[in-house]
Each structure stands twice: as C-alpha cells, then as structure tokens.
Design an enzyme around this catalytic site. Sequence first.
Site, PDB file in Angstrom:
ATOM      1  N   CYS A  71       2.309 -12.038  19.669  1.00 27.00           N
ATOM      2  CA  CYS A  71       1.301 -11.328  20.629  1.00 27.00           C
ATOM      3  C   CYS A  71       1.909 -10.592  21.856  1.00 27.00           C
ATOM      4  CB  CYS A  71       0.457 -12.522  21.119  1.00 27.00           C
ATOM      5  SG  CYS A  71      -0.656 -12.127  22.391  1.00 27.00           S
ATOM      6  N   CYS A  79       0.526 -17.244  12.781  1.00 31.00           N
ATOM      7  CA  CYS A  79       0.002 -16.405  11.523  1.00 31.00           C
ATOM      8  C   CYS A  79      -1.404 -15.647  11.789  1.00 31.00           C
ATOM      9  CB  CYS A  79      -0.018 -17.673  10.533  1.00 31.00           C
ATOM     10  SG  CYS A  79      -1.519 -18.695  10.827  1.00 31.00           S
ATOM     11  N   HIS A  82      -4.321 -17.703  12.916  1.00 31.12           N
ATOM     12  CA  HIS A  82      -4.401 -18.052  14.353  1.00 31.12           C
ATOM     13  C   HIS A  82      -4.258 -16.920  15.179  1.00 31.12           C
ATOM     14  CE1 HIS A  82      -3.046 -22.001  12.415  1.00 31.12           C
ATOM     15  NE2 HIS A  82      -4.211 -22.483  13.179  1.00 31.12           N
ATOM     16  N   HIS A  86      -6.591 -16.701  18.293  1.00 33.14           N
ATOM     17  CA  HIS A  86      -5.995 -16.357  19.745  1.00 33.14           C
ATOM     18  C   HIS A  86      -6.697 -15.313  20.285  1.00 33.14           C
ATOM     19  CE1 HIS A  86      -2.561 -16.356  22.423  1.00 33.14           C
ATOM     20  NE2 HIS A  86      -2.327 -15.041  21.943  1.00 33.14           N
ATOM     21  N   CYS A 190      18.927  44.834 -15.771  1.00 37.36           N
ATOM     22  CA  CYS A 190      17.658  44.323 -15.455  1.00 37.36           C
ATOM     23  C   CYS A 190      18.080  43.181 -14.694  1.00 37.36           C
ATOM     24  CB  CYS A 190      16.726  44.000 -16.746  1.00 37.36           C
ATOM     25  SG  CYS A 190      17.116  42.660 -17.535  1.00 37.36           S
ATOM     26  N   HIS A 487      16.165  38.873 -20.897  1.00 39.07           N
ATOM     27  CA  HIS A 487      15.478  39.742 -20.211  1.00 39.07           C
ATOM     28  C   HIS A 487      14.740  39.403 -18.844  1.00 39.07           C
ATOM     29  CE1 HIS A 487      13.858  43.837 -19.412  1.00 39.07           C
ATOM     30  NE2 HIS A 487      12.689  43.363 -19.459  1.00 39.07           N
TER      31      HIS A 487
END
Lengths: 556, 178
Positions: A71, A79, A82, A86, A190, A487
């Site tokens: 927090c 977790c 919670h 919270h 070429c 070519h």
Amino acid sequence: MDPSSAKPRCSVPKPCNHLADYKLKYGLAGYDSLQDNFVTGSNGKTIVCTPDRKIPRCFFCDGYRERLYLCLVCSSVSCLDHTLLHSRSDCGNDIAVDVKRSELYCGKCHDQVYDADFDTAVVSKYKKDLIVCRNAFESIGERSSKRRRLSSAIDLDLKKWKELPCIRDQRAKSCYPIGLRGLNNLGNTCFMNSVLQALLHAPPLRNYFLSGRHNRETCPRRSLDGFCLLCDIDIIFSAMFSGDRSPYSPAQFLYSWWQHSANLASYTQQDAHEFFISLLDGIHEKENKLRDTNKDAGDCPCIAHRVFSGLLRSDVTCLTCGFTSTTYDPFMDISLHLDSSHCLSTETTNKGSKLNGSTSISTSTLIGCLDLFTKPEKLGSDQKLHCQNCQEKQDSSKQLSIGRLPLALCLQVKRFEHSFIRKTSRKIDWHLQFPFSLDMSPYLSSSIIRKRLGNRMISFDGDESDVSAEYEIFAVVTHSGMLESGHYVTYLRLRNQWYKCDDAWITEVDEATVRASQCYMTFYVQKMLYHKANEEIGCAPTSSRRDSLMSVVGYC
Amino acid sequence: MSASREDNTSPDAQLSSHFFGDLLDSIIVDIASECHRIAKLGLDRNLEDEEEELRRSTQARVRAADPSNSGETNSKYVVDIFGQTHPAVANEIFDCMNCGRSIMAGRFAPHLEKCMGKGRKARLKAARSSTTAQNRYSRGSPASTYSPYSNSTSTNRLSNGSTGVAGEDLSNGTSEEP
C-alpha cells in the site's frame, strides 16, 4: 516537420479518480520513497524488495503465495483479497504496488493502473547506470546532428529547378514523371543500373543534384584526380532529367567508378548491394579528401551521409547483474536476415497449388525481419563479455536498435546462405512481404529500451518523437535467378504509380506485380519527403509549360 | 487459484504440485499484466493492417503464379511506355573515354575491362610488371561507411547477368564492333 502529424507511439491513459486523488494528496512522495527498493533484473523486470530482504507476507493473513501488494499510503503488504478489503475499509488507501511486477493497482477499480511518474521512479535507479556508461559520442554527436539533420532536410528542398527543355515530339511523353528513363546495359551491368535507378529517384539525392548543388564547372576534384564521382553522378542526373526518353548509357560513370573501386572493376556479375555501398563510400571519400578532413560518419556533411546515414545502437547486458553497456555505430543501410520462423519449406516447389484458396499462409515479412534484427540475442557461452560491474566475464545478451533514422532508408535482405558443411553458398528464394508504408518507431532505441524495461512510460534522452518515423517506399531492387547468374530489376514508385525499370525497358506495372516480386533491397524515404516529391515531379514544373502539356495530353 | 487436489499422492508430490501451480499462476499473471499494459498504453500493433497486407501479398503471388497471366514478369516486351523498342544488346555507339575507339554500348564493359587493364588476364599480365593498383576501397577503415556489425564476405553477393543473354566472358580475343 509538424509534430502533430506524427502518431504518438505511446498514449498516456487517463488516471482513474482514485489515482488522481492519491496524487493530489501525496504527490510523488510515495513513489520516491520506494526508489531504493526497486531492483531491476537483467531481463528488464523490476521488483520491489523489502528493506530487510525478507520474503514479503500478507500483513493480515500471513500468506505469501498469492500476488502481494504494497500500500502506497500505509506501506503495509497484503494479498489481493486483503488489499481489496484494505481499500474498502481504510478510506483513501486505494493505490498499491504489485511487489513482484512493480505495477500500480487500484483497490477500488480492481484493476491495474498506470502513471508516467511512477514508471519514471521505477527505472530511475537503473537509468542512472544507463546514463553513466554511454560513450561521449552520443552526447556530442547526437544533439548537433539532430539539429543538422533537421536543417539538412530543409536545405534539400528543390530550390532551383533547372529549366527542362520542352520537347513536343510524341516520344517525349512529357506527362510521365520527369526523370523516368531507361539505362542501357553495358555488359553485365544491370546490378549498377538497378541501383542507379533507385538513387535517381531518392528525393533528397535527386533534389541535391537537380538544384545544382554540385557545380561541375567549379568542381576542384576534376583537376585534383582527373575525375570526380559526384560530377559523373551529376551528369547522369542531368541526362536522365533532360526530358529525353531514349535509354541512356552510363559509360562515363562506369569508367569513373572503376577508377575509384579498382578491386570491383571487372566485367563479371556483381552484387547490387556491394555496388551501392561502394558508390556511397566513393562519394564520402571524395568529400573528405576535398575538405582535408577525416570526419566521422556522425557529422559528415557529404551528401551520401546526409541522405542515407543513420545511427545504430547496440546494448550489451550482463545476464548476471543487468549492467548494460551501450555503443553507437553509423550505418548507411541495414542488412536483415530473413525471418525464417514462418516460412514454409515447400514454398519454392509448390507455387501454384499451395497458394490457391488458402487464407492464412505464414510468410516472411520485412516487419518480421526488423523484429528479428532488434530482438535481444543471447550471446553464446563462448562469447562471454567482461562486465564492468561484476568485474569478470559473464554471459550477456545483445540488442540492436536505431539511435537515429536517416532521411532515406535502405533495407537489404540477405538472400544468401552459406553452408559450412557443404562449403557452398546458395540463394534463398523465399518470398518476402514488404509494406509500402513503413513505421519505424517500434525499432527506435527509445521504443526498444522502453520495451525492454517493461514498456514503462519514460522519457528518453534524445527522444525521436519530434521526428517522424514514418516512411514510404519509393524503389525496390529485385533479383531473379541464381546466385552466380541472375538479373536485377528495379521497381520505382512515382506519384503512386509503379514503373518497372529493366535496363533500357521502362514499363508500367500494377501494385500486385511489385508485391509478388522477390525484393533484395527496399528503399524508403521519410513520408513527408515522399509526398513533397510527388508534387514536384508532375507533368509540368512551371505554369508556362501548360500549353506544351495540352499538346501531348492526347498521347498519355 | 491453486489447484487443490484431494488425491492420495505422497506429500512430496502434493507439495511439488502446489509449487508448480504457484509458478504457473505467477507466469500467467506476468503475461496478463504485460498485455494489459500494452493494451492500455496503445502499444499493441495494428493486427488488422498487418493481416490486410499479408492478404494483398498472397493475392498478388497467386496472380503472379497463375500461368494464364502472361504478365509483366520476365516476359518479352513489345514496347515500353514511351513507345520504344530496344534490342537485346544495346546498340548505341560512343567513343571509349580511355582509348578513343568507337564502341557499342552493350559491349562497352568487356571492352573497358581490357582497355583499362582490369580483366583477369590483363591483371595477370600486370602482376608480372612492378606496378600494383592501389586498393582504394577498403572495409573497416575509419573513413569506411560500411557497418561493422554485418559480416559480409565475398560469397555474400547476388550476381547479375545481362538482359536475356547468358553472360559470356568476351575476354578471349573476340574483336569488338567498330
């Protein structure tokens, strides 16, 4: 250079009310207090470490297996369940940080949220190390070259359009784009013709020469060596843009080039890319010789560099401690390995039947090749590099990205494969899909670094955001045949119409023909320059030509 | 979200199963978090555009592979867009800037090679004498602009031929056209 026209690479999402409230109340204090706890690994992922390095556990239920959140208000770890509780119970404690991923989470929105200030804090410690090890080249060269690049792009406007003779003869076909003209094959040349056609229609290069920037009369190089590659290129430009449509023989140029590149001077079949590099090298050398300098590619004012040169950034990361060392190298073009992960091995044999009706064919794409080019590559254990941090040789990974984009970008596809077993080389005939519009921003160093650090919204020194990374294709050099005998043909895109330049033969082709061709070198130019060039190569450069246009319009 | 199994496997197997489940969950959330960020920040690639490009490319190749399309690729030309035709070997005549002789364009390169003493036979001849041509094109030198990261060797080249005619080495004594 309108910044608003460039698509923003990363859009900052609007914060939810809870995040906005949190920031109003606490500002950056919460983020800053965490700075020392952020640890970025060698894979670019950042975690939040507890001060005592203990395994974080949920304050409420002591759980440690689920996702854990810190927090930002009260610094308690909980977790997910919670955390939500919270947030509900303790008002205002809505914003938390996922400790394993360093991502913001809003307990009220039940969702991950994003904030640029938070991202900046997350990588701040890591970035400090990053800045320290940059070499001096970047700080000096990058800023001044950026300024120069901006101004050079403006300088290359077509300031003085040379007067074009008005030819009323039917063969003149003056409604076709100016400068469209065949090149005679002088005997296995070429490879040279194909590259010349592409260069003749590279807008910045074309504008340079047609504006008379290289003055043949006053060119001192002529007297110095007796020949000047730039003068001979200027002669070609004048001839090709003269309005005469009969094929031109670049004999004088061949003679000049063979004098410059003695080792390549032979009547044998040669590689177009090698010729391209040799030519740009020749232009650069002449410039250096004249000005009696030995400028690095980064700040060289020669036209070859101003048009084609960019900067490649290479980051080598120690896989043990995450320390990254950075180097910059200039490039005139980018050589790409074919992205083979998608390709069907049966492609060359079952051309017709395989392609019929099937909607999802995996194919190699130019974007895929670019992705491969900028992918982090783990160096083999025989390539351990010395890490400054660990003070010993460690396994490392290397990643390339574009530090600075050029005005015109040449992408070469490596179509040869050398087998050490069979001791032979062969050509890879796979088809490569290439886009007509190319956005290079995902390959810029800023994007690649951001991605490596988890797509964080961070500002980057020398950010390319004010320069457009959008390109439009203007020429494709294709090769058909075998490695030893084949070519080259160039497709040019002028005013959104494709033309096939096969030595002396110029014909119109449709987009599909170009898409189906086997590209070897693709030439892109910055979008703005492409659109500007389209306006410039119209039928009649000045209004006084309108009456001549009317007389031939029936033959268009 | 761990799988809870009420089977009768050993505690070790159960434990490792739990750990595996945790690791798997963690990896899944990692990817979800990354994708979520990419989507929210607008960094995801425009898949529709890419698919459209691939579709166009495939269509184009189907068309090109179709034998009924006598088509533009490598077939014989009749006239170019300016209404002109051109012979297989370019027949413009001009003077060689090295020796002054009149040469036909299509045979200019082989002529110039001998004329400048660059051909294989001429080089062998020159090697016997004392002068050696100075190699001005060098890779890896400070002035060189060739990027050092790409490893190009002499085998990494795509060679070309002349238009439609098999490239023949004319340096065996055939006389040039006047």
